[in-house]
Every structure is written in structure tokens, then in C-alpha cells.
Write an enzyme that holds these catalytic residues in place. Structure first.
Site, PDB file in Angstrom:
ATOM      1  N   CYS A 166      -8.389  -9.833   1.678  1.00  0.00           N
ATOM      2  CA  CYS A 166      -8.540  -8.579   0.938  1.00  0.00           C
ATOM      3  C   CYS A 166     -10.000  -8.165   0.808  1.00  0.00           C
ATOM      4  CB  CYS A 166      -7.923  -8.711  -0.453  1.00  0.00           C
ATOM      5  SG  CYS A 166      -6.159  -9.068  -0.400  1.00  0.00           S
ATOM      6  N   GLY A 226       2.485  -8.922  -2.869  1.00  0.00           N
ATOM      7  CA  GLY A 226       1.810  -9.580  -3.979  1.00  0.00           C
ATOM      8  C   GLY A 226       1.049  -8.640  -4.887  1.00  0.00           C
ATOM      9  N   THR A 227       0.353  -7.666  -4.325  1.00  0.00           N
ATOM     10  CA  THR A 227      -0.442  -6.759  -5.155  1.00  0.00           C
ATOM     11  C   THR A 227       0.440  -5.961  -6.094  1.00  0.00           C
ATOM     12  OG1 THR A 227      -2.262  -6.603  -3.569  1.00  0.00           O
ATOM     13  CG2 THR A 227      -2.011  -4.784  -5.112  1.00  0.00           C
ATOM     14  N   HIS A 235       4.759 -11.771   3.363  1.00  0.00           N
ATOM     15  CA  HIS A 235       4.053 -12.026   4.617  1.00  0.00           C
ATOM     16  C   HIS A 235       3.267 -13.334   4.619  1.00  0.00           C
ATOM     17  CE1 HIS A 235      -0.279 -10.915   3.836  1.00  0.00           C
ATOM     18  NE2 HIS A 235       0.259 -10.342   2.788  1.00  0.00           N
TER      19      HIS A 235
END
Length: 384
Positions: free
Chosen positions: A327, A69-70, A204
Site C-alpha cells: 500500500c 481488508g481496507t 487476495h
């Protein structure tokens, strides 16, 4: 153990691991090589891309495999912002994931972009009128997540897309938490992402290994790549492709249930769980929109109690949850999402997020609610 931290990560589904295994062992070739091992890898990669494209109802050539995603958010936002000549104005909200916030701050700091930050109300909702008023002739991009990863609030993406497209701006959505719970067929009529220009998924969160993901970017759009090199992924992301993880991701997507019926089913479990908690714990307050929310996220604040102590007490009772975004775990700072919602920082530090999987049962949630009541009782006693 009852694992209710699925918004942080999910276990790898066996089918995804089994599908990936040959490309870590016998069929280990580089997909850019022209010998037999390389061709096997290339075939597997393109088959995985076709599966992902079909799942999103977009051309396979619009799929870019990423590390998650990042990277996907960085690629879509920076790549489109730098390549699209419309202007240097972007619209977002301070309740977005850090991967979006920090990318926008980078564009602001290094490339001179102007960011309009939309306010959110106490439930994490944006004001569509404020969004419409903020759109300008030089607005390049609107980036707003579909489902908030901490409080579960859903943004009205169809209306956001319509408003942005009316003035010629592009729309990206971080759909990391929405995958498996919302219909993400970009090309199908009536879905919440119909017509979106870019979309990010992290593997994930849906049963694929950590380090897998994809970004969809509409084919004709120019993209400035983050990674420069051999021109893999149609020149949008250079670097030798991780064939095994692409295969795992495509397999995990195929294992997901039909989202509409699944969202309805799990929403019922979620609402029952929320009722149990709010009916038994006076200190608990639900965060996020009570109805327009992710089916599998129930998050609360418990004013006057120590959030980290609550987590430990729940873990001792066999229930694994989190205090918000993984995060930001370990940080003394309150959740930026809750602060953006106007929640007092001290109260924000008490947040507890329960996030469910497709296999979470009503019995597990009843047990978790009972454990939560017991944990609050213990922590309340310590606070007195």
C-alpha cells in the site's frame, strides 16, 4: 521466477476461479431478484456465507462480504465506534496497517474521538500493562492486528481481548495477514481470536481475487454502515452483492491447509532462511519479533545500502520481494511500522520483506538466500 511477495498478494487458486465462473457467466442474476436467476445467485451467496461462517466458527449471519481488508477495517472500526454508545475513546498502535490508522484519524478529525496510540518496542511488541492502563470507562474499541503485515510480529490477542472485555470495551482485529496461518475460529476454545468482537479478512491474501473479503461482526452488536442504500448484508453494507467473489472467497478458504501444522512447518523453513541470511550478510538485521512472528514473513534491514536497488537486483536474479507494505510502494517515506519500532528512517528505507506461500519450498528459499547475498554484494560494490 521465485515469488516471495505473498504478503502483498497471492495468485488466485484455480478452484476459487472455477467456482466463481458460473456467477460471472450463466448464473449472473442479482441475488435480490425473485426470479430463477436471482434465486440461484441468492442460494450461492448464502452457501458461501455459511461456508465462511463455519470456517470462522460463527453464525453465518455475522459474516459481511466486503471488497477487501481496507473496507473491512473501515466498516468494523467506524461502524462499531459510531454505533456503540459507550464513549469516544479508542486504543490502537502506530504499527497498524494504513487502513486502520487512517480510519482512526478520520474518527478523530471528523467525529471527535480520542485515540490512545500504544507504543511498540524495537520488535513491534506492545506492552500489555500499557494497554491495561490505557483502558477507561469510555473506551469504545481496541483495534490491534493479529500479525503485522511488514515485520510479522504477532500481538498477544487473547490477553488483549480479556483486558478489553473486562472493562466492557470491544475488540477488532485486522486478521488479513493471519488468515491461513493462525486458527481464526472465533467460537472455538483456545484459539487466538476466541471471543473477538470483529475481525477482517482480505481475499487476495489467501488465493481469492482482489476485491473480495469479509468482516465478521458479532451479531448482536449495532453497526453504523458506511454504505447506505438497499440494506443488503443485513443492513450493514448496502449495494448489490458480488456473488462470484463471495463464492471465490469461500472456496479459497476451503483450500487452505490446517493452520497449526502448516504454521509449524513453514516456521521451520522461515527460521532456516533467516539463519542463512543473517549468517551470510553482515549488513542484514532481522526486523520484528524473532519468535512470536508470522510463519511466512522474514524481513530485514540492510543499513548503508539502497533498498530499492536491492529489490531490482533480486528481481534480476529471479526473486520477487518487496520493501514493505504494498500500500506504500513507491513512496519516499520510510516504513511507518519500522519508524514506530524506533528504527532510524534512513535504515528503515533499506527494508526487504520476503513473504512465503503454502507452496514455497526449502529449495526456493535456499536459492533466494543465495540471490540475496549476491544482490547485497553487488549493491555494496556500487555504494563504495
Amino acid at each position: 521466477m521465485i515469488y516471495l511477495d505473498n504478503a502483498a498478494t497471492t495468485p488466485v487458486v484455480p478452484a476459487a476461479l472455477e467456482a466463481a465462473w458460473p456467477y460471472l457467466t450463466s448464473d449472473f442474476g442479482n441475488s435480490s431478484s425473485t426470479h430463477e436467476l436471482g434465486l440461484r445467485a441468492k442460494h450461492a451467496l448464502e452457501n458461501a456465507r455459511a461456508i465462511c461462517g463455519a470456517w470462522l466458527d460463527v453464525p453465518a449471519s455475522d459474516i459481511i462480504f466486503t471488497s477487501g481488508g481496507t473496507e473491512g477495517d473501515n466498516l468494523a472500526i467506524t461502524g462499531l465506534a459510531l454505533a456503540y454508545p459507550r464513549g469516544k475513546h479508542i486504543i490502537s498502535a502506530l504499527s497498524e496497517h494504513e487502513a486502520v490508522l487512517e480510519t482512526l484519524r478520520f474518527l478523530e478529525r471528523v467525529h471527535g474521538f480520542e485515540i490512545t496510540w500504544l507504543e511498540v518496542d524495537g520488535q513491534g511488541n506492545i506492552d500489555l500493562a500499557e494497554l491495561t492502563a490505557a483502558l477507561r470507562p469510555d473506551t469504545t474499541l481496541v483495534t490491534l492486528m493479529l500479525a503485522n503485515n511488514e515485520i510479522g510480529t504477532l500481538h498477544p490477542l487473547p490477553e488483549i481481548i480479556d483486558a478489553a472485555h473486562e472493562v466492557g470495551a470491544l475488540v477488532h482485529t485486522d486478521a488479513v495477514q493471519a488468515a491461513g496461518w493462525c486458527d481464526l475460529r472465533v467460537g472455538a476454545s483456545g484459539t487466538v481470536v476466541r471471543g473477538v468482537d470483529a475481525l477482517t479478512i482480505s481475499g487476495h491474501k489467501i488465493g481469492s481475487p482482489k476485491g473480495s473479503g469479509l468482516t465478521y461482526i458479532r451479531g448482536r452488536l449495532a453497526v453504523e454502515p458506511l454504505l447506505h442504500g438497499g440494506g443488503q448484508e443485513f443492513g450493514r453494507r448496502s449495494g448489490t452483492e458480488n456473488v462470484a467473489w463471495a463464492v471465490a472467497l469461500s472456496t479459497a478458504l476451503q483450500q487452505l491447509p490446517e493452520p497449526t501444522a502448516e504454521a509449524a512447518r513453514v516456521s521451520t523453513l522461515r527460521d532456516d532462511f533467516i539463519s542463512q541470511v543473517l549468517g551470510s550478510i553482515p549488513q542484514a538485521a532481522l526486523t520484528g519479533n524473532p519468535t512470536q512472528r508470522h510463519p511466512g514473513i522474514a524481513s530485514f534491514t540492510c543499513a548503508g545500502l539502497n533498498g530499492e536497488t536491492l529489490l531490482l537486483e533480486l528481481e534480476q536474479r529471479g526473486v520477487i520481494v518487496s520493501s514493505g507494505s504494498a500500500c506504500a510502494a513507491g513512496s519516499d517515506e520510510p516504513s511507518h511500522v519500522l519508524v514506530a519500532c524506533g528504527i532510524d528512517p534512513d535504515v528503515a528505507r533499506t527494508s526487504i520483506r520476503f513473504s512465503f506461500s503454502h507452496t514455497t519450498t526449502a529449495e526456493e528459499l535456499t536459492t533466494a538466500a543465495t540471490a540475496f547475498v549476491s544482490a547485497v554484494s553487488t549493491v555494496s560494490g556500487l555504494a563504495q
